[in-house]
Structure formats: structure tokens, C-alpha cells
Design a protein around this motif. Structure first.
Motif, PDB file in Angstrom:
ATOM      1  N   ILE A 165     -12.881  -0.294   6.296  1.00 18.56           N
ATOM      2  CA  ILE A 165     -11.397  -0.393   6.321  1.00 18.56           C
ATOM      3  C   ILE A 165     -10.536  -1.307   7.696  1.00 18.56           C
ATOM      4  O   ILE A 165      -9.568  -2.199   7.164  1.00 18.56           O
ATOM      5  CB  ILE A 165     -11.021   0.654   6.226  1.00 18.56           C
ATOM      6  CG1 ILE A 165     -11.298   2.139   5.163  1.00 18.56           C
ATOM      7  CG2 ILE A 165      -9.607   0.399   6.204  1.00 18.56           C
ATOM      8  CD1 ILE A 165     -10.932   3.330   5.009  1.00 18.56           C
ATOM      9  N   GLY A 166     -10.885  -0.948   8.475  1.00 24.14           N
ATOM     10  CA  GLY A 166     -10.453  -2.094   9.687  1.00 24.14           C
ATOM     11  C   GLY A 166     -11.040  -3.093   9.428  1.00 24.14           C
ATOM     12  O   GLY A 166     -10.059  -4.370  10.098  1.00 24.14           O
ATOM     13  N   VAL A 167     -11.801  -3.996   9.382  1.00 23.51           N
ATOM     14  CA  VAL A 167     -12.954  -4.412   8.903  1.00 23.51           C
ATOM     15  C   VAL A 167     -11.639  -5.831   7.607  1.00 23.51           C
ATOM     16  O   VAL A 167     -11.576  -6.950   8.126  1.00 23.51           O
ATOM     17  CB  VAL A 167     -13.992  -5.264   8.823  1.00 23.51           C
ATOM     18  CG1 VAL A 167     -14.331  -6.668   8.399  1.00 23.51           C
ATOM     19  CG2 VAL A 167     -14.338  -4.879   9.937  1.00 23.51           C
ATOM     20  N   ILE A 175     -14.077   3.875   8.895  1.00 26.44           N
ATOM     21  CA  ILE A 175     -13.257   3.414   8.212  1.00 26.44           C
ATOM     22  C   ILE A 175     -12.870   1.975   9.726  1.00 26.44           C
ATOM     23  O   ILE A 175     -12.051   1.505   8.902  1.00 26.44           O
ATOM     24  CB  ILE A 175     -12.069   4.626   9.162  1.00 26.44           C
ATOM     25  CG1 ILE A 175     -12.814   5.813   9.126  1.00 26.44           C
ATOM     26  CG2 ILE A 175     -11.245   4.986  10.320  1.00 26.44           C
ATOM     27  CD1 ILE A 175     -11.359   6.018   7.820  1.00 26.44           C
ATOM     28  N   THR A 176     -14.475   1.692   9.860  1.00 32.63           N
ATOM     29  CA  THR A 176     -13.934   0.383  10.142  1.00 32.63           C
ATOM     30  C   THR A 176     -14.186  -0.126   9.315  1.00 32.63           C
ATOM     31  O   THR A 176     -13.745  -1.737   9.431  1.00 32.63           O
ATOM     32  CB  THR A 176     -15.916  -0.013  10.988  1.00 32.63           C
ATOM     33  OG1 THR A 176     -15.964   1.721  12.093  1.00 32.63           O
ATOM     34  CG2 THR A 176     -16.136  -0.823  11.799  1.00 32.63           C
ATOM     35  N   PHE A 216      -8.471  -5.022   6.897  1.00 32.97           N
ATOM     36  CA  PHE A 216      -7.499  -5.053   7.325  1.00 32.97           C
ATOM     37  C   PHE A 216      -7.050  -6.561   8.569  1.00 32.97           C
ATOM     38  O   PHE A 216      -6.453  -7.223   7.833  1.00 32.97           O
ATOM     39  CB  PHE A 216      -7.017  -3.553   8.097  1.00 32.97           C
ATOM     40  CG  PHE A 216      -6.206  -2.729   7.294  1.00 32.97           C
ATOM     41  CD1 PHE A 216      -6.107  -3.548   6.171  1.00 32.97           C
ATOM     42  CD2 PHE A 216      -6.403  -1.815   7.871  1.00 32.97           C
ATOM     43  CE1 PHE A 216      -5.300  -2.455   5.156  1.00 32.97           C
ATOM     44  CE2 PHE A 216      -5.744  -0.732   7.013  1.00 32.97           C
ATOM     45  CZ  PHE A 216      -5.738  -0.784   6.090  1.00 32.97           C
ATOM     46  N   PHE A 247     -15.470  -1.831   1.846  1.00 34.77           N
ATOM     47  CA  PHE A 247     -14.184  -2.083   1.872  1.00 34.77           C
ATOM     48  C   PHE A 247     -13.775  -3.775   2.236  1.00 34.77           C
ATOM     49  O   PHE A 247     -12.809  -3.876   2.082  1.00 34.77           O
ATOM     50  CB  PHE A 247     -13.321  -1.047   2.536  1.00 34.77           C
ATOM     51  CG  PHE A 247     -13.850   0.458   1.352  1.00 34.77           C
ATOM     52  CD1 PHE A 247     -12.508  -0.137   0.312  1.00 34.77           C
ATOM     53  CD2 PHE A 247     -13.971   1.651   1.540  1.00 34.77           C
ATOM     54  CE1 PHE A 247     -12.737   1.073  -1.245  1.00 34.77           C
ATOM     55  CE2 PHE A 247     -13.278   2.494   0.584  1.00 34.77           C
ATOM     56  CZ  PHE A 247     -13.256   2.774  -0.304  1.00 34.77           C
TER      57      PHE A 247
END
Lengths: 256, 321, 298
Positions: free
Chosen positions: C106-108, C103-104, C110, C43
Motif C-alpha cells: 500500500i505504501g508503494v 502494508i508495504t 501511494f 496493491f
């Protein structure tokens, strides 16, 4: 004896490949039948057709007087066919007990509302299922491991758990896909004893796929031989042992 | 089996005590309005993460369209309250049922898909729902549905959250719940155990979507407005993050994830420029160090404290997709 | 609308759609390559595209570079960023549950977005016109040189990628890893290096798309990558994820549909149309237009 399963000229075609071709078989109530053949002969495909995983391209399968072509696997299970898998398919992150309890699901009568409100039949039935499951686990000497996650069980015990789980659905016909795979001779011998015993105890009819010839020849009353999707022979272990075609095409050497 | 009843009663008592403490703290204003708002947001997020956990964690169906169902609940609830002037309970029920019904309709075709394909389809459907709402003038279109009274307060949010947690817990401990777990673990084996997998997948999806609607209704009745921009796929990501961070398949995890992430966000509000940067770094570091989530798939229990260790072994990527 | 102007409008939208679509194709290629090789929906890929646009912006404004050097700089910079991100955030999670890696990612995503906001503020920036816009008219259709630039650059880049993947040793290794990582490892392929290379290539293409979009729309901002990123991923799924020609085709389809919907209906339904196509394709051919259906072996 009454006929339980009738497979009539069944074929399974994938694209241009006839994985199983014009296969016929009949099994009477209470028989113990073996299905053998070299790798890729179509044995597991035959199982998949019997259990509704695949819908046969041609032919007809009748079980207990009912046509089962086109039925979904859960419907086939509901009318009394249970199976195990060649590559074990347990609910690996769930406890041994839950693995078996899930197989009792079909027989649960309480509604979701009763479960949500914790009223009515919920507690009694849950208790009943748990007790039945533990009983079944005892038979397979797994009751001591009931709270263990299924994936942590040793291989042999996983195989036993799979059989226990299949029995919990209350089948008339049990299909075992290579139950002795990966077992040592001692374990295989115990398995043989167990298969005989559960047939009697649960009043079962059993069809098994197996590569271990000592097991097949030891327990099965009749044997079907598949090669390249075609049934090349069927008969008693003795007949199969001496069948020229089987020896040539499949075994390549004398059966012990 | 009576133990179960006793345990439920115990948990309910603990909830009652927690509620009383917070209520007293709020009454004497030991908790300022800023944190009061955040506590309510945490409760709403708990509802969202717990209901998504039912779909993703228990049933193993990878859905990231939760924001869409939340939007349906928010808007339908608002219509009931504002346009039809019905009592809040009716709005909540209508929001829940309509979101659940939409979940049911969407579930029938999409739940045939597996893993990442289901994920991207649900994400797309969530966005379609939002874009449709955006184009309905009756509910305010792009400027949002305004003038919703603030009815949601701490007691509403708290007890609805508790109700939903119990609902999902009881679901999990029923034959239907076990069927869902079986589907997550191995769909083919589940089907050969006599489980109608489609039915249970749709059931879990419907319930999860319905509760997302409840959360949405609470949400719009707290912030005075339902705005399409509140329900983008980014919110779905947020909810998914809470569930995964807490531990996919763990109720305690979903609750903890909602508290931790909403809490971090609230604490960082004083540093608006740095907020999301710190948030994202925290997220990455947490995931790198605990890929299975805070709780793994385990539940909070006394046993856990005895061994002084959360979770358990790292499990491989078999059940997740 | 009479028939003549309808045809004209239709052709015009095809031109617009193709230029937009080739942007999606470029981003979708990275998505599909990365998914093919480590089965991760990255993502953060849309944000790499944003990063590329910003590098191009700095190169042209601060360093007065012309188009080609700026494009190459953006591609190299984003390629490096891709390698670093994979090294820090994804590689340690090679054996973690896939959803955790997601999820990681998505974190990256953001992190890239909000770090960029921190550095460059959320305000949109005006991308300098590297070419003075020239508009060509023929047969009542309007084509500008930027659209031609986008199409030509995109085609050249795609041709380059196809060459690398099909005709070089590294490309062969990439295909091997994406087909069966374990077997590839046993054959002596350095998987880590191939994954790094995939990220570098994918990110470079996204960066090129970023620069081209900057030139086309004249405006860039730190959150510009979210929607195009998502749509490019959809394009990759529509074409058949993991398949390079599928990503190209998917991107063009997305672009064309969007242009048609905004041209003939309303631009508010533009995004909904993209998602609707996705759903329809998934329901009828879950493995994408060029994908093969693989049944789980029982």
C-alpha cells in the motif's frame, strides 16, 4: 462396564477415496485403547470423525448415548470428547496459562456484560479458572513456565501442555494423536506412566494413536489395527502381536 | 484480582490528568485550532484503529471494510441529529448500533472465509455500502449529507475514545476475548477446546463494526458533512495501516499507530505536494525496519521500559494472514 | 424497448464489455502471477498500470513514437519498475508477517501515485490518438478500430504469456516456485530470479493495459490505477487466484458485467456490481471459478 463410545460401520469418503471404510469400534468406560496402522491408514481421519472435524459419509457414532454425527467440534467437546493433535496445535503466541484457561471457557458462567463492567461473577470466576489452570499445570510440571509463550516451550513440554489443555475441557474420553512422536525412549517411558496416571486421576477413557510399539503394547488394553482405511484386527496386545494378518500387512516383521 | 481494579483506577486517573491538561491548553489557546482539529481526528482514528485491532489483531480476521461501517455511523448519526432532531447521545447510539447490526449481518456469511479472501470480501462490502449511500438522495447522494451541526468536541471525542479502549480491553480479558485470541492462534484447536468459533468471530466483528460507527458519527458531527468520498477503501487502508504499523494485536500499538500516522499527516500539511510522498516513504521504511510493528503484539508496560526495548522477538508469519 | 433493439443493445454491450474486460484481464494476470508466487496482494500493481500509461504517453508525445514502439517501451519500463520495487520493498520482507508486506505494498502504491502527481500534476492528460479512429457499423452495432486493437493486442499478449509459462524453462520454474517454493529451491531453482521475472512479466502486461486504456479513453491521470487495479484483483479472485486462465476469464466477466450494468441500469452501480459478483463467487466458491477447494489438513 458401561459402553461409552460406539462406532458403527463408519466410512469417510473424499471424492473417490475411502479414507476410512466400514470401521466399527466400541469402547467401554475406563478403557485404554490403542489405534495403530501404517501411515495413511486413516487413523487421524477416524479421530477427525470422532471429534466432529469431519462428518462421516456413512455410519453412526454414538457417545455416551448421544449420536454425534454432524455435530460441530465444539459441540462434541461440550459432551465430553477432548483431543490432542498429531502436529501440535497450541495457541503458540499466548502464554502457557492462557492456553489452559481457554480450555475452561465452556465452563465460564459470567456474561459479557459482567466482564465489561467488571461486576458480579467476573472476578470470582476468573480467579477460580486461573487457580484451576495452575493446578493442572502443576500436575504436568508446567506451572513454572506459566507466563512463557507456548511456542517457546521445548517439544516435549508442548506435548504435555496440549494434554493439559485437553484435560481442562473436562472430558470423559481423551483422544491422543501420536503423543510420543518425537520423544526419546526416556520421555516416552515417562509419558506412558503419565497416561496411566491421568486415566486413574481424572477417571478417563483414553483412545490413542501411536507408532511407538513399546508404548502401545505397554499401556493399551485393547488395540484396533487399521490398514487402507479398513479395520483388519482388534484384540489385546498379545493377540495383535501374534495376529498373522497384522504382522504381514502392517509390521512386516516381528513385533518386539 | 483487586490489583486489576486498582490498575484500572490508576489508568483512569492518568486519563483524567491528560484530559485536564489538554482542556487547559485548549482553553487558554496554547493549542491552535489547527492542532485542536488534529487532536480530535487523532482521537477518532484511535477509535477506528482500536476497533479494527479487535477484529484483525485479536481475532485474526483480516477485515479491510472498516470505512463502510464508519460511513453507516456517520450517516445514521447525521439523520438522527438533522432530520429527526434527536440529542447527540441518541445519534451516537444509533450510529453505533446500526453499524454494529450491519457488521453482524455481513459477518454471518463472510466470516466463513479465510485470510485474503475475507479481506477482499470485506473490502468489497465496504465499497458496496459506500456506493449504496451514494445513490440515496435522502442523505444527499453524491454531494454528501450537508448541514450537520458541529457537536463533536475534545471532551466528547476524548471520553468516548477512553470508553471504547476500556471496553475492548475488558473484552480481551474475558472468556470471550480469550476465545477470540484462540481463534487467531489456531482456529481448529480453538474449536476442539469447545469454542464456537463462528459465534465469537461474529461477536468481535459486530463490536468492531459498531465502534467504527461511533467513530463515523463523531466524524460527521465534527466536519459538518458526511460525504461518500470520505469513506472509500482508501480510508480502510489508512486504518489498517495504523493497526499494523503500531503492532497487530497490541492495543498500545493501535493507539500509537493512530497518533503517529495522523501526526505525520498533520505535520506534513504545510508541504501539500510532498506530503503523500514523504508519508508513503516513511511508511515503507518503517515497515521494512519493523515488520512486526512498533509494539509487536505486546502491550506498553513497565517491564518494557526496564529492559529498554520495545516489543520482542520478530515473530513469523504464522498468526497473520 | 422492443426485442430487436434489446438484442442489439445487448450485443453492443458485449463488444464494449469484451474490450474493457480484456484490459482487466491483462492487469489481473499480473496480480494472479505475483500472488501465486509470493502470496502478496500487490496493491501497487494498479499503479504500475498507470506508470505504463504515462510512459506510453511520454513516448508518443515527446518522442513521437508510433504505437508499437511506445507499447514496447512502456512494457520494458514498467517491467524494470516492477523488478526494482520487488527488490527494494518486498524482497527484504520475504519472511515478515504477510500483513506487513501488504502494508508495504500500500505504501508503494501511494508512493507511485503521489510521485507521479508531483511530476505530472494531478490533472488528466490527453493521450494522443495513435490511430485515427475509424468506426465500423454492421448490423446496427458500432465497433471502432481501438476496440479491435485492444482485443487483438490483449489476446496476443495473453497468448505470449501462456506460451512463456507453459513452454519455456523459465515458465516451468515459475510454476514450480508457485507450487512449492522450498522444493523449488532444493531443485536448484534461483527463486529470487524467478520472482523478479514474475514481477517483470506482470508489470509489463499491466503497462500494456495502461497504454491501451490511454488510447481507448484518450485520458490518463496519476490516480487512474486505483479502481481498475482493485477490479482486476477482484477479477483474479473471481477466476481463482494464482490461475492464469482464471484471471483472463475473471477479467472478461468483470468487463462484461460492468458494460451490462452501465448499459441497462445505471453507471453509478457499475462498481457495486463488480463487488457484488466478487461476494457471490466468494460465498459459493471461495477458491474462485477455476480454483480447487483445498481443506486444511488436521
Amino acid at each position: 462396564m458401561a459402553e461409552l463410545l460406539k462406532v458403527d460401520n463408519v466410512s469417510m469418503i473424499f471424492g473417490g477415496l475411502r479414507a476410512v471404510s466400514n470401521f466399527s469400534m466400541h469402547i467401554d468406560q475406563g478403557e485404554l485403547i490403542g489405534l495403530i496402522g501404517p501411515n495413511g491408514a486413516g487413523k487421524t481421519t477416524a479421530f477427525n470423525m470422532l471429534t466432529g472435524v469431519y462428518n462421516p459419509s456413512e455410519g453412526e457414532i454414538t457417545f455416551d448415548g448421544k449420536r454425534i454425527n454432524g455435530k460441530k467440534p465444539y459441540q462434541v467437546t461440550a459432551i465430553g470428547i477432548a483431543r490432542t493433535f498429531q502436529n501440535i496445535r497450541l495457541f503458540s503466541e499466548l502464554s502457557v496459562l492462557d492456553n489452559v484457561k481457554i480450555a475452561f471457557n465452556m465452563h465460564v458462567k459470567y456474561t459479557l456484560a459482567e466482564a465489561e463492567l467488571r461486576i458480579g461473577r467476573y472476578y470470582n470466576e476468573e480467579k477460580e479458572i486461573t487457580e484451576k489452570a495452575i493446578e493442572l499445570l502443576k500436575i504436568f510440571k508446567l506451572d513454572g513456565l506459566k507466563d512463557e509463550e507456548a511456542k517457546n516451550l521445548p517439544y516435549g513440554e508442548q506435548r504435555r501442555l496440549e494434554i493439559a489443555r485437553a484435560l481442562a475441557t473436562g472430558p470423559k474420553l481423551l483422544l491422543l494423536d501420536e503423543p510420543a512422536a518425537g520423544m526419546n525412549p526416556q520421555e516416552t517411558h515417562e509419558l506412558m506412566e503419565m497416561i496411566r496416571w491421568i486415566r486413574k486421576e481424572f477417571n478417563l477413557t483414553i483412545l490413542l494413536i501411536e507408532h511407538d510399539m513399546s508404548l502401545v503394547m505397554g499401556v493399551c488394553e485393547r488395540i484396533y489395527v487399521l490398514e487402507y482405511g479398513c479395520c483388519i484386527a482388534n484384540g489385546t496386545p498379545d493377540q495383535i502381536k501374534h495376529n498373522k494378518r497384522v504382522i504381514e500387512a502392517y509390521l512386516g516383521e516381528e513385533v518386539s | 484480582m483487586n490489583n486489576l481494579k486498582k490498575q484500572d483506577l490508576k489508568i483512569l486517573c492518568v486519563c483524567g490528568v491528560i484530559f485536564a491538561i489538554f482542556q487547559v491548553l485548549l482553553y487558554f489557546e496554547f493549542i491552535d485550532p489547527y492542532w485542536e482539529a488534529n487532536i480530535i481526528l487523532i482521537l477518532i482514528n484511535i477509535i477506528l484503529s482500536v476497533s479494527l485491532n479487535l477484529i484483525n489483531g485479536y481475532t485474526g480476521q483480516f477485515s479491510i471494510g472498516h470505512a463502510g461501517f464508519m460511513a453507516v455511523g456517520a450517516y445514521v448519526g447525521a439523520i438522527m441529529t438533522v432530520k429527526l432532531e434527536l440529542p447527540f447521545v441518541v445519534s451516537l447510539l444509533a450510529g453505533t448500533v446500526s453499524a454494529g447490526f450491519l457488521g453482524f449481518l455481513i459477518g454471518i456469511p463472510t466470516l466463513r472465509l479465510n485470510g485474503d479472501y475475507l479481506a477482499i470480501a470485506t473490502l468489497g462490502l465496504g465499497e458496496i455500502i459506500r456506493i449504496c449511500i451514494l445513490n440515496i438522495e435522502y442523505v444527499g447522494g453524491a454531494s454528501g449529507f450537508m448541514g450537520i451541526p458541529r457537536i463533536t468536541n475534545f471532551p466528547w471525542a476524548f471520553w468516548i475514545a477512553i470508553f471504547i479502549i476500556f471496553f475492548i480491553k475488558n473484552f480481551k480479558n474475558s472468556s470471550a476475548g480469550r476465545a477470540c485470541l484462540a481463534i487467531r492462534e489456531n482456529e481448529i484447536a480453538a474449536e476442539t477446546m469447545g469454542i464456537d468459533t463462528t459465534k465469537y468471530k461474529i461477536l468481535a466483528f459486530t463490536i468492531g463494526a459498531g465502534f467504527a460507527g461511533t467513530a463515523g458519527c463523531l466524524f460527521s458531527h465534527y466536519y459538518y458533512i458526511a460525504h461518500p468520498a470520505s469513506f472509500t477503501f482508501m480510508r480502510s487502508f489508512d486504518i489498517l495501516t495504523m493497526v499494523v504499523l503500531g503492532g497487530l494485536g497490541s492495543m498500545s500499538g493501535a493507539i500509537t499507530g493512530a497518533i503517529v500516522l495522523t501526526g505525520i499527516s498533520a505535520v506534513l500539511a504545510d508541504y501539500p505536494e510532498w506530503r503523500m510522498v514523504i508519508y508513503s516513504v516513511t511508511l515503507i521504511v518503517l515497515m521494512l525496519n519493523r515488520p512486526q510493528g512498533i509494539f509487536g503484539s505486546k502491550e506498553l508496560s513497565r517491564k518494557m521500559f526496564k529492559f529498554g526495548k520495545l516489543g520482542g522477538k520478530i515473530h513469523g508469519g504464522t498468526a497473520e494472514s | 424497448m422492443n426485442m430487436g433493439s434489446f438484442t442489439q443493445q445487448f450485443l453492443q454491450q458485449i463488444i464494449n464489455g469484451l474490450s474493457l474486460g480484456s484490459i482487466y484481464s491483462l492487469i489481473a494476470l499480473g496480480y494472479t502471477m505475483i500472488y501465486g508466487i509470493i502470496k502478496l496482494i500487490n496493491f501497487a500493481h494498479g499503479d504500475i498500470y498507470m506508470l505504463g500509461a504515462f510512459i506510453g504517453f511520454v513516448a508518443t508525445t515527446k518522442f513521437q513514437m508510433s504505437f508499437l514502439p511506445a507499447l514496447i517501451l512502456a512494457m520494458v519500463g514498467a517491467g524494470l519498475a516492477g523488478i526494482i520495487i520487488e527488490r527494494i520493498a518486498y524482497r527484504p520482507m520475504r519472511n515478515a508477517p504477510r500483513i506487513a508486506v501488504l502494508i508495504t505494498a500500500i505504501g508503494v502504491s501511494f508512493f507511485l501515485e503521489y510521485t507521479m502527481i508531483l511530476i505530472a500534476t494531478p490533472q488528466p492528460r490527453t493521450f494522443p490518438a495513435v490511430f485515427s479512429p475509424t468506426v465500423y457499423h454492421f448490423a446496427g452495432l458500432v465497433v471502432n478500430n481501438q476496440q479491435i486493437l485492444i482485443l487483438v493486442s490483449a489476446l496476443l499478449l495473453m497468448a505470449g504469456l501462456t506460451y512463456i509459462v507453459n513452454h519455456t524453462k523459465a515458465g516451468q520454474a515459475m510454476r514450480a516456485v508457485s507450487f512449492d517454493p522450498d522444493a523449488a529451491r532444493l531443485m536448484g531453482i534461483n527463486i529470487d530470479r524467478i520472482i523478479s521475472m514474475t514481477f517483470a512479466l506482470g508489470s509489463a502486461l499491466a503497462a500494456a493495459a495502461g497504454v491501451l486504456v490511454g488510447i481507448y479513453y484518450n485520458s490518463i491521470d496519476p490516480l487512474m490505477g486505483t479502481m481498475p487495479g482493485l477490479k482486476a484483483f477482484i477479477a483474479a479472485v473471481v477466476g481463482g487466484i494464482g490461475i492464469l486462465p482464471g484471471a483472463m476469464m475473471g477479467g472478461l466477466i468483470m468487463g462484461l458485467v460492468e458494460a451490462m450494468v452501465s448499459g441497462f441500469f445505471s453507471s453509478t452501480f457499475r462498481d457495486a456490481a463488480a463487488f457484488a459478483i466478487l461476494i457471490i463467487i466468494l460465498l459459493y466458491k471461495p477458491s474462485g471459478l477455476l480454483g480447487k477447494n483445498v481443506k486444511e489438513k488436521v
